[in-house]
Design a protein around this motif. Structure first.
Motif, PDB file in Angstrom:
ATOM      1  N   ILE A  30       0.839  -1.208   0.000  1.00 18.45           N
ATOM      2  CA  ILE A  30       0.000   0.000   0.000  1.00 18.45           C
ATOM      3  C   ILE A  30       0.870   1.252   0.000  1.00 18.45           C
ATOM      4  O   ILE A  30       0.463   2.297  -0.531  1.00 18.45           O
ATOM      5  N   SER A  51      12.228   1.737   6.957  1.00 12.11           N
ATOM      6  CA  SER A  51      11.965   0.300   6.868  1.00 12.11           C
ATOM      7  C   SER A  51      12.740  -0.392   7.977  1.00 12.11           C
ATOM      8  O   SER A  51      13.681   0.183   8.539  1.00 12.11           O
ATOM      9  N   ARG A  52      12.379  -1.655   8.251  1.00 12.73           N
ATOM     10  CA  ARG A  52      13.180  -2.433   9.191  1.00 12.73           C
ATOM     11  C   ARG A  52      14.532  -2.790   8.570  1.00 12.73           C
ATOM     12  O   ARG A  52      15.412  -3.280   9.260  1.00 12.73           O
ATOM     13  N   ARG A  56      15.960  -2.149   1.988  1.00 13.34           N
ATOM     14  CA  ARG A  56      14.601  -1.972   1.428  1.00 13.34           C
ATOM     15  C   ARG A  56      14.218  -0.492   1.415  1.00 13.34           C
ATOM     16  O   ARG A  56      13.574  -0.004   0.488  1.00 13.34           O
ATOM     17  N   TYR A  73      12.306   2.141  12.046  1.00 17.68           N
ATOM     18  CA  TYR A  73      11.132   2.994  12.234  1.00 17.68           C
ATOM     19  C   TYR A  73      11.434   4.099  13.249  1.00 17.68           C
ATOM     20  O   TYR A  73      10.902   5.213  13.152  1.00 17.68           O
ATOM     21  N   HIS A  91      -1.385  -4.830  10.169  1.00 11.59           N
ATOM     22  CA  HIS A  91      -2.266  -4.342  11.257  1.00 11.59           C
ATOM     23  C   HIS A  91      -1.642  -4.465  12.640  1.00 11.59           C
ATOM     24  O   HIS A  91      -1.798  -3.583  13.483  1.00 11.59           O
ATOM     25  N   LYS A 112      -5.796   1.520   7.591  1.00  6.15           N
ATOM     26  CA  LYS A 112      -6.927   0.832   8.200  1.00  6.15           C
ATOM     27  C   LYS A 112      -6.589  -0.621   8.427  1.00  6.15           C
ATOM     28  O   LYS A 112      -5.868  -1.181   7.591  1.00  6.15           O
ATOM     29  N   ARG A 178       0.002 -12.230   3.502  1.00  4.49           N
ATOM     30  CA  ARG A 178      -0.039 -12.174   4.973  1.00  4.49           C
ATOM     31  C   ARG A 178      -1.460 -12.386   5.523  1.00  4.49           C
ATOM     32  O   ARG A 178      -1.622 -12.642   6.717  1.00  4.49           O
ATOM     33  N   HIS A 291      -6.650   2.441  -6.436  1.00  2.00           N
ATOM     34  CA  HIS A 291      -5.872   3.194  -5.451  1.00  2.00           C
ATOM     35  C   HIS A 291      -5.200   4.419  -6.075  1.00  2.00           C
ATOM     36  O   HIS A 291      -5.146   5.477  -5.458  1.00  2.00           O
TER      37      HIS A 291
HETATM   38  N1  LIG Z   1      -6.114   1.536   1.925  1.00  2.00           N
HETATM   39  C1  LIG Z   1      -6.073   0.427   1.218  1.00  2.00           C
HETATM   40  O1  LIG Z   1      -6.697   0.282   0.173  1.00  2.00           O
HETATM   41  C2  LIG Z   1      -5.214  -0.695   1.691  1.00  2.00           C
HETATM   42  C3  LIG Z   1      -4.853  -1.718   0.799  1.00  2.00           C
HETATM   43  C4  LIG Z   1      -3.998  -2.707   1.244  1.00  2.00           C
HETATM   44  C5  LIG Z   1      -3.567  -2.704   2.543  1.00  2.00           C
HETATM   45  N2  LIG Z   1      -3.978  -1.719   3.405  1.00  2.00           N
HETATM   46  C6  LIG Z   1      -3.559  -1.732   4.806  1.00  2.00           C
HETATM   47  O2  LIG Z   1      -2.197  -1.352   4.858  1.00  2.00           O
HETATM   48  C7  LIG Z   1      -1.501  -2.152   5.795  1.00  2.00           C
HETATM   49  C8  LIG Z   1      -0.301  -2.772   5.093  1.00  2.00           C
HETATM   50  O3  LIG Z   1      -0.761  -3.627   4.068  1.00  2.00           O
HETATM   51  P1  LIG Z   1       0.227  -4.100   2.880  1.00  2.00           P
HETATM   52  O4  LIG Z   1      -0.575  -5.045   2.062  1.00  2.00           O
HETATM   53  O5  LIG Z   1       0.868  -2.935   2.244  1.00  2.00           O
HETATM   54  O6  LIG Z   1       1.292  -4.919   3.735  1.00  2.00           O
HETATM   55  P2  LIG Z   1       2.649  -5.560   3.322  1.00  2.00           P
HETATM   56  O7  LIG Z   1       3.090  -5.111   1.969  1.00  2.00           O
HETATM   57  O8  LIG Z   1       2.541  -7.031   3.563  1.00  2.00           O
HETATM   58  O9  LIG Z   1       3.623  -4.978   4.469  1.00  2.00           O
HETATM   59  C9  LIG Z   1       3.923  -3.613   4.561  1.00  2.00           C
HETATM   60  C10 LIG Z   1       5.298  -3.437   5.166  1.00  2.00           C
HETATM   61  O10 LIG Z   1       5.215  -3.553   6.575  1.00  2.00           O
HETATM   62  C11 LIG Z   1       6.535  -3.815   7.076  1.00  2.00           C
HETATM   63  N3  LIG Z   1       6.399  -4.758   8.196  1.00  2.00           N
HETATM   64  C12 LIG Z   1       6.514  -4.428   9.506  1.00  2.00           C
HETATM   65  N4  LIG Z   1       6.321  -5.484  10.288  1.00  2.00           N
HETATM   66  C13 LIG Z   1       6.082  -6.527   9.478  1.00  2.00           C
HETATM   67  C14 LIG Z   1       5.844  -7.902   9.699  1.00  2.00           C
HETATM   68  N5  LIG Z   1       5.793  -8.408  10.939  1.00  2.00           N
HETATM   69  N6  LIG Z   1       5.640  -8.683   8.642  1.00  2.00           N
HETATM   70  C15 LIG Z   1       5.680  -8.181   7.399  1.00  2.00           C
HETATM   71  N7  LIG Z   1       5.912  -6.873   7.115  1.00  2.00           N
HETATM   72  C16 LIG Z   1       6.128  -6.062   8.146  1.00  2.00           C
HETATM   73  C17 LIG Z   1       7.347  -4.329   5.896  1.00  2.00           C
HETATM   74  O11 LIG Z   1       8.261  -3.313   5.556  1.00  2.00           O
HETATM   75  P3  LIG Z   1       9.758  -3.269   6.136  1.00  2.00           P
HETATM   76  O12 LIG Z   1      10.053  -4.618   6.738  1.00  2.00           O
HETATM   77  O13 LIG Z   1      10.579  -2.963   4.932  1.00  2.00           O
HETATM   78  O14 LIG Z   1       9.774  -2.185   7.160  1.00  2.00           O
HETATM   79  C18 LIG Z   1       6.327  -4.467   4.781  1.00  2.00           C
HETATM   80  O15 LIG Z   1       6.847  -4.203   3.520  1.00  2.00           O
HETATM   81  C19 LIG Z   1      -2.508  -3.161   6.359  1.00  2.00           C
HETATM   82  O16 LIG Z   1      -2.876  -2.789   7.653  1.00  2.00           O
HETATM   83  C20 LIG Z   1      -3.688  -3.098   5.412  1.00  2.00           C
HETATM   84  O17 LIG Z   1      -4.944  -3.242   6.061  1.00  2.00           O
HETATM   85  C21 LIG Z   1      -4.779  -0.726   2.995  1.00  2.00           C
END
Ligand SMILES: NC(=O)c1ccc[n+]([C@@H]2O[C@H](COP(=O)([O-])OP(=O)(O)OC[C@H]3O[C@@H](n4cnc5c(N)ncnc54)[C@H](OP(=O)(O)O)[C@@H]3O)[C@@H](O)[C@H]2O)c1
Length: 351
Positions: A30, A51-52, A56, A73, A91, A112, A178, A291
């Motif tokens: 996102i 990022s962690r 990245r 962070y 989340h 969200k 995830r 988006h």
């Molecule tokens: N508004 C919308 O339309 C929309 C759409 C999709 C998702 N979302 C929301 O956005 C959030 C992220 O979703 P996403 O799909 O973008 O997630 P994602 O790509 O799976 O993860 C986002 C980033 O979070 C970091 N991270 C921190 N702790 C982590 C862990 N324990 N496991 C994996 N990654 C971790 C990672 O970055 P680093 O490790 O590089 O720091 C990862 O690249 C969710 O809460 C979701 O509900 C919103």
């Protein structure tokens, strides 16, 4: 009698919003969509990414021409060139990340759901208020031009007394996603269900009664859930969300005078109709989009609010985010779905 007409969107152009310097916390899926949308449609500045992993972070910064890249962070939260942190981690990390940014004196926009449960949402609200910083949930649907029209339709009483809201959201996911991970609070409730539940609580408030049924997934997360709700005055709502496959993702708001049918996906830019019993249909035309076409509206709304000195968004107050999560908490309580959380969910008997 003059036939009714639909109101117009009052949302100003995103490019005209005052500029904030944003820091991206968690450069994943996102984060890419958000960055692409606001760089294309607004003057907002993505000043830094955290990022962690420094690798990245640097790769994201290079891909999107972002001046600063941090390998933690904590460093991003402390960065002096950042006004507001956009928390876009999974989340289960939203609360920790938001608190980190708030403690560093930063405003926060949190993806969200703002937390995994109402307890986390309340805590973020409490801490942001105490620190005097802005905090909001990035529920982008509520900032789209069509939603400003929908609000006016409801507020002016065009639908009459609202009796029913029916909303659903199903999607297909690659098995590596995830959403299948119980440790990351997987299952459809938070990723997808947040949208129909936010719509239901926005239109009808908090339910007095709720009955939920669920179906488990072999990965250990919930695969599907449905819930029926009853509200003060007798109105009802029905929600279904699952990770089995794509659905129309439609939403219908029924009133005593007219029905508002939002074409799917209702949470994204697109058209809707107000349908009257005599066959009259009033159509709001808005190009269907995803988006890229839609995320910039929330960023522009945040920039206007922060610059005006507001600590919340009127379109999605923290109380509204908490109310949505209270319903999600009650659904989980009935289904026996437990998310990893340092503290027990604090359902306070509001349903
Ligand atoms: N508004 C919308 O339309 C929309 C759409 C999709 C998702 N979302 C929301 O956005 C959030 C992220 O979703 P996403 O799909 O973008 O997630 P994602 O790509 O799976 O993860 C986002 C980033 O979070 C970091 N991270 C921190 N702790 C982590 C862990 N324990 N496991 C994996 N990654 C971790 C990672 O970055 P680093 O490790 O590089 O720091 C990862 O690249 C969710 O809460 C979701 O509900 C919103």
């Amino acid at each position: 009698m003059t036939p009714p007409t639909l109101p117009h969107s009052r949302i100003p152009a995103s490019r005209d919003a005052p500029v904030l310097r944003w820091g991206i916390m968690g450069p994943g899926w996102i984060a890419e969509r958000f960055t692409e949308s606001i760089q294309a449609h607004t003057g907002q500045v993505i000043a830094a990414v955290g990022s962690r992993s420094l690798e990245r972070s640097k790769a994201f910064a290079e891909a999107y021409n972002i001046p600063s890249a941090y390998g933690s962070y904590e460093e991003l939260a402390a960065a002096p060139e950042v006004d507001i942190v956009y928390v876009c981690t999974p989340h289960t990390n939203h609360h920790t990340a938001a608190v980190m940014a708030i403690d560093a004196g930063k405003h926060v926009l949190v993806e969200k759901p703002i937390g995994v449960d109402a307890y986390e949402a309340r805590d973020i609200a409490f801490r942001a208020e105490a620190a005097g910083v802005f905090a909001a949930e990035a529920l982008w649907t509520f900032f789209l031009p069509k939603f400003d029209v929908i609000r006016q339709i409801i507020e002016t009483g065009m639908l009459g007394t609202i009796t029913t809201v029916v909303a659903e959201y199903g999607e297909h996911f690659d098995p590596s996603h995830r959403i299948f991970d119980p440790v990351l609070a997987g299952g459809p409730l938070l990723d997808l269900g947040t949208y129909p539940l936010a719509l239901i609580t926005e239109v009808l408030g908090s339910p007095q009664r709720l009955h939920a049924v669920g179906q488990p997934h072999e990965s250990g997360v919930n695969a599907q859930l449905s819930a029926v709700m009853q509200f003060d005055g007798g109105a009802q709502a029905v929600v279904n969300t699952h990770l089995h496959n794509f659905t129309p993702t439609a939403a219908t708001i029924v009133g005593s005078e007219a029905t508002l049918a939002i074409e799917g996906p209702f949470n994204m830019p697109g058209a809707f109709e107000v349908r009257f019993p005599d066959g009259t249909r009033l159509r709001h035309e808005e190009p269907a989009g995803g988006h890229f076409e839609g995320l910039h509206y929330e960023a522009a709304a945040v920039a206007r609010a922060v610059t005006a000195g507001s600590t919340q968004l009127s379109q999605r107050t923290l109380a509204a985010s908490i109310a949505t999560l209270e319903v999600a908490d009650e659904i989980r309580r009935q289904l026996g779905v437990v998310f990893p959380h340092p503290k027990a969910p604090t359902f306070e008997g509001k349903i």
